[in-house]
Motif scaffolding. Structure first.
Motif, PDB file in Angstrom:
ATOM      1  N   CYS B 238      90.386  29.204 -17.372  1.00  0.00           N
ATOM      2  CA  CYS B 238      90.472  30.065 -16.175  1.00  0.00           C
ATOM      3  C   CYS B 238      89.346  29.790 -15.187  1.00  0.00           C
ATOM      4  O   CYS B 238      89.456  30.096 -14.010  1.00  0.00           O
ATOM      5  CB  CYS B 238      90.473  31.530 -16.568  1.00  0.00           C
ATOM      6  SG  CYS B 238      88.915  32.092 -17.278  1.00  0.00           S
ATOM      7  N   GLY B 239      88.239  29.244 -15.679  1.00  0.00           N
ATOM      8  CA  GLY B 239      87.129  28.928 -14.782  1.00  0.00           C
ATOM      9  C   GLY B 239      86.171  30.090 -14.519  1.00  0.00           C
ATOM     10  O   GLY B 239      85.248  29.963 -13.720  1.00  0.00           O
ATOM     11  N   GLN B 272      86.519  23.491 -14.819  1.00  0.00           N
ATOM     12  CA  GLN B 272      87.408  23.879 -15.909  1.00  0.00           C
ATOM     13  C   GLN B 272      88.874  23.896 -15.481  1.00  0.00           C
ATOM     14  O   GLN B 272      89.775  23.953 -16.308  1.00  0.00           O
ATOM     15  CB  GLN B 272      87.024  25.272 -16.437  1.00  0.00           C
ATOM     16  CG  GLN B 272      85.602  25.360 -16.944  1.00  0.00           C
ATOM     17  CD  GLN B 272      85.333  24.342 -18.028  1.00  0.00           C
ATOM     18  OE1 GLN B 272      85.865  24.422 -19.122  1.00  0.00           O
ATOM     19  NE2 GLN B 272      84.514  23.340 -17.718  1.00  0.00           N
ATOM     20  N   LEU B 273      89.097  23.869 -14.175  1.00  0.00           N
ATOM     21  CA  LEU B 273      90.471  23.953 -13.679  1.00  0.00           C
ATOM     22  C   LEU B 273      91.147  22.583 -13.778  1.00  0.00           C
ATOM     23  O   LEU B 273      90.519  21.544 -13.571  1.00  0.00           O
ATOM     24  CB  LEU B 273      90.482  24.448 -12.225  1.00  0.00           C
ATOM     25  CG  LEU B 273      89.795  25.801 -12.000  1.00  0.00           C
ATOM     26  CD1 LEU B 273      89.822  26.169 -10.524  1.00  0.00           C
ATOM     27  CD2 LEU B 273      90.452  26.898 -12.826  1.00  0.00           C
ATOM     28  N   HIS B 274      92.431  22.611 -14.045  1.00  0.00           N
ATOM     29  CA  HIS B 274      93.160  21.375 -14.310  1.00  0.00           C
ATOM     30  C   HIS B 274      93.127  20.410 -13.123  1.00  0.00           C
ATOM     31  O   HIS B 274      92.999  19.209 -13.284  1.00  0.00           O
ATOM     32  CB  HIS B 274      94.602  21.703 -14.691  1.00  0.00           C
ATOM     33  CG  HIS B 274      95.386  20.493 -15.052  1.00  0.00           C
ATOM     34  ND1 HIS B 274      96.310  19.936 -14.209  1.00  0.00           N
ATOM     35  CD2 HIS B 274      95.346  19.711 -16.151  1.00  0.00           C
ATOM     36  CE1 HIS B 274      96.816  18.853 -14.784  1.00  0.00           C
ATOM     37  NE2 HIS B 274      96.261  18.698 -15.962  1.00  0.00           N
ATOM     38  N   GLY B 275      93.242  20.944 -11.927  1.00  0.00           N
ATOM     39  CA  GLY B 275      93.316  20.070 -10.756  1.00  0.00           C
ATOM     40  C   GLY B 275      91.984  19.613 -10.217  1.00  0.00           C
ATOM     41  O   GLY B 275      91.925  18.897  -9.227  1.00  0.00           O
ATOM     42  N   GLN B 291      88.411  18.134 -22.784  1.00  0.00           N
ATOM     43  CA  GLN B 291      87.547  17.244 -22.000  1.00  0.00           C
ATOM     44  C   GLN B 291      86.820  18.035 -20.907  1.00  0.00           C
ATOM     45  O   GLN B 291      85.641  17.810 -20.645  1.00  0.00           O
ATOM     46  CB  GLN B 291      88.392  16.146 -21.355  1.00  0.00           C
ATOM     47  CG  GLN B 291      89.053  15.224 -22.357  1.00  0.00           C
ATOM     48  CD  GLN B 291      90.068  14.306 -21.706  1.00  0.00           C
ATOM     49  OE1 GLN B 291      90.906  14.746 -20.920  1.00  0.00           O
ATOM     50  NE2 GLN B 291      90.004  13.023 -22.031  1.00  0.00           N
ATOM     51  N   ARG B 292      87.553  18.946 -20.304  1.00  0.00           N
ATOM     52  CA  ARG B 292      86.922  19.749 -19.249  1.00  0.00           C
ATOM     53  C   ARG B 292      85.919  20.727 -19.854  1.00  0.00           C
ATOM     54  O   ARG B 292      84.850  20.978 -19.305  1.00  0.00           O
ATOM     55  CB  ARG B 292      88.000  20.501 -18.448  1.00  0.00           C
ATOM     56  CG  ARG B 292      88.979  19.588 -17.758  1.00  0.00           C
ATOM     57  CD  ARG B 292      89.815  20.310 -16.734  1.00  0.00           C
ATOM     58  NE  ARG B 292      90.742  21.268 -17.295  1.00  0.00           N
ATOM     59  CZ  ARG B 292      91.929  20.951 -17.813  1.00  0.00           C
ATOM     60  NH1 ARG B 292      92.325  19.694 -17.836  1.00  0.00           N
ATOM     61  NH2 ARG B 292      92.715  21.881 -18.301  1.00  0.00           N
ATOM     62  N   CYS B 323      84.068  35.679 -20.743  1.00  0.00           N
ATOM     63  CA  CYS B 323      85.150  34.838 -21.279  1.00  0.00           C
ATOM     64  C   CYS B 323      86.308  35.667 -21.815  1.00  0.00           C
ATOM     65  O   CYS B 323      86.148  36.489 -22.711  1.00  0.00           O
ATOM     66  CB  CYS B 323      84.614  33.925 -22.375  1.00  0.00           C
ATOM     67  SG  CYS B 323      85.891  32.818 -23.011  1.00  0.00           S
ATOM     68  N   THR B 324      87.498  35.424 -21.258  1.00  0.00           N
ATOM     69  CA  THR B 324      88.682  36.183 -21.684  1.00  0.00           C
ATOM     70  C   THR B 324      89.086  35.800 -23.106  1.00  0.00           C
ATOM     71  O   THR B 324      89.768  36.564 -23.782  1.00  0.00           O
ATOM     72  CB  THR B 324      89.875  35.887 -20.761  1.00  0.00           C
ATOM     73  OG1 THR B 324      89.918  34.490 -20.526  1.00  0.00           O
ATOM     74  CG2 THR B 324      89.766  36.618 -19.445  1.00  0.00           C
TER      75      THR B 324
END
Lengths: 273, 344
Positions: B238-239, B272-275, B291-292, B323-324
């Motif tokens: 989630c970042g 942390q976000l995919h994009g 990896q992120r 952290c969720t």
């Protein structure tokens, strides 16, 4: 105080459709943007966004700039809709340049594919400015199909230089298209290499997969790590090492690159991704 | 110098008056309105609010006042607001020192960051309590500020011992002393404060004993993929951890305008976000979550350290708190470190 985010407005004065997916914007910035070949700029489409692109024109011209761009994402979609007269924005130049002084007196190999020819055209045109300084220039250019070849009109002109050897190859020739040059991946042209790999520099630019196998092949042929110059393209958002999107291990592709020697980055993780 | 707590607050109230000082805003930690939460948030001061300067760090990192979540950089035009921030903690000031190097250096000056940094005065306060996620001592920090403040306050009973960290702080102290009764700090007060500080350090050591991992962070880099995969299994990407981190400064630039003009809005981004690092065409150097996830740890402990000579983690524990998925940052560092033997 200088604002590092400042954009220099530029007007498109010509658009050259190089191939179905690649076009060259010819732009005239409001004030000259002196750059060194290999460096990149950030091109803004107002209200849409910006992206890093390497000029494809000679660095001896700073009043105008050619930028060759492939249609491949959100911003480039709009680049491909732009018309002469439209305004775009430029930031830069950023990053490192090709070390021309190290190419002097050498037999330089330029290996490129697809839209990777853009920075290589800039390098090549810059070299042609004082072509006698270099012993020879071998340019191997690849494309997917004959119609994907770019800078078609200039090739005849480039081949006229005595110490220039310009070879092209395409991956495939679809039915209905004619092609009387080489067929195969651009790296197959390396078989035709007639220069000493151990003591000469090579410059590589192209899609990541081509850069990877191109570099591996150059090493096989005897090129040295420190003589292979790569133009690494990452997500260079800001251009000055702040946004951190282009981090490659200990390096920023935007600040420490985009021109790296293979020796510099070979131990970093995921460089070809 | 020593001032009564009550007098110090009267001083702050006076600071709200433009004829007394040119501050436009005084910001300080206020307790959550939810009595079940023992949390503090930086809040603009009013004449009637209740505040707590002395507990532990706020939920929001100090960086948001300087590196704002979203701010227009071009055309540049920053509001001329003079701000006094009270209650900054040691961990946040260490973080600010990292950000200062990143945002104001010989190659680059971020106009927004630099504007806010120069128009802000900071009064730090010692921590007299610790949050369950606090672990500054694991990263070489202390529960009180050692540098980076204009003034620092150490509370002892109903008085504050005030120490000066800058010329700006000295001027403020002079103004304080002119208007309120202040005495030089006696030896007894100084040693009592030392004792109190040591006690908080002891609490931190006790709380974090299970997370001790030494300081050979190269182990994070050499640990295998399977370990990072295991640690990141519950991460949803989630970042939140990076947005709330006091040292994260990844940014994106957006052209937020419909008109034919050039507007650059700088926003926080998250690795942390995919994009995040995905380029046009779809290529990404870190397509997988592990990896992120790993990148964030390497950035905090290795990349920032090589860039700035300091760790990017100040042990504030906010990432764990937010952290969720309930991932404990300290636990991950410990677990990963244990997968690799220390080479002596």
């Amino acid at each position: 105080m200088h604002n590092p985010y400042e954009v220099i407005p530029a007007t498109i004065y010509d658009v050259i459709q190089e191939s179905p997916l690649i076009r060259t914007l010819r732009v005239k910035p409001e004030r000259p943007i002196p750059f060194k070949t290999g460096q990149f700029i950030e091109l803004t489409i107002p209200g849409i966004g910006e992206g890093p692109f390497t000029p494809s024109s000679s660095h001896y011209i700073s009043e105008e700039m050619d930028i060759t761009i492939m249609k491949t994402g959100f911003v480039t979609e709009y680049v491909h809709k732009a018309q002469p007269g439209d305004q775009v924005g430029l930031r830069g130049p950023y990053g490192t340049r090709y070390p021309l002084e190290k190419f002097a007196g050498k037999d330089l190999l330029i290996l490129g594919g697809g839209c990777g020819l853009a920075p290589l055209r800039s390098l090549f045109l810059t070299l042609l400015h004082d072509v006698e300084k270099y012993n020879s220039i071998t340019f191997f250019a690849g494309a997917k199909t004959p119609q994907d070849c770019i800078y078609k009109d200039a090739v005849t002109e480039w081949r006229k230089y005595k110490n220039v050897r310009f070879l092209r190859s395409v991956d495939v020739v679809p039915a209905g298209e004619t092609w009387n040059e080489d067929v195969g991946l651009v790296t197959t042209l390396l078989k035709k290499l007639d220069i000493d790999p151990a003591h000469n520099p090579a410059v590589v630019c192209g899609p990541p997969i081509m850069m990877k196998f191109g570099t591996m092949d150059l090493l096989k042929y005897g090129y040295k790590d420190e003589n292979i110059y790569l133009s690494m393209e990452k997500k260079m958002y800001c251009g000055f090492g702040q946004c951190r999107h282009c981090v490659m291990g200990g390096y920023y592709a935007c600040k420490d690159g985009p021109v790296f020697t293979y020796a510099q980055i070979k131990n970093e993780e995921d460089i070809w991704e | 110098m020593v001032i009564k707590v009550e007098d110090f607050f009267s001083f702050l109230h006076k600071c709200l008056d433009k004829t007394f000082h040119n501050f436009d805003q005084v910001v300080l930690p206020a307790p959550s309105r939810n009595p079940l939460l023992k949390n503090y948030y930086f809040t603009p001061m009013t004449q009637t609010g209740t505040y707590n300067l002395d507990s532990y760090r706020t939920v929001d990192p100090l960086k948001v006042f300087f590196f704002q979540p979203r701010e227009k950089m071009l055309p540049a035009g920053f509001p001329a607001i003079k701000r006094l921030i009270v209650g900054a903690k040691g961990c946040d000031l260490r973080a600010l020192h990292v950000l200062d190097q990143a945002m104001i250096n010989k190659d680059f000056v971020d106009p927004g960051y630099s504007h806010w940094r120069h128009s802000t005065t900071i009064i730090a306060t010692d921590c007299s309590e610790i949050a369950p996620t606090c672990h500054c001592t694991l990263t070489g920090g202390k529960p009180f500020a050692e540098a980076g403040f204009d003034l620092n306050l150490s509370r002892l009973g109903e008085q504050y011992r005030v120490t000066v960290g800058s010329d700006k702080g000295q001027e403020l102290l002079d103004l304080m002393a002119k208007n309120f009764s202040m005495q030089p700090a006696k030896e007894g007060i100084k040693s009592a404060i030392e004792k109190k500080r040591s006690e908080i350090i002891r609490l931190l050591h006790e709380q974090n004993r299970a997370f001790e991992r030494g300081d050979d962070y190269t182990r994070l880099q050499s640990s295998g993929k399977e370990n990072w995969n295991r640690e990141s299994l519950t991460c949803v990407g989630c970042g939140a951890c990076t947005h709330i981190c006091p040292t994260c400064y990844c940014l994106i630039l957006n052209d937020e305008t419909k008109a034919q003009q050039f507007v650059k809005v700088r926003s926080m981004d998250s690795c942390q976000l995919h994009g995040y690092a995905r380029v046009a065409g779809g290529g990404s150097p870190r397509p997988k979550m592990f990896q992120r996830f790993r990148n964030r740890y390497l950035c905090k402990f290795l990349f920032m350290h090589s860039n700035f000579g300091e760790l990017g983690c100040t042990g504030c524990g906010r990432c764990t708190e937010t952290c969720t998925a309930g991932i404990d940052f300290r636990q991950v560092v410990r677990n990963i470190s244990e997968t690799v033997a220390v080479v002596s």
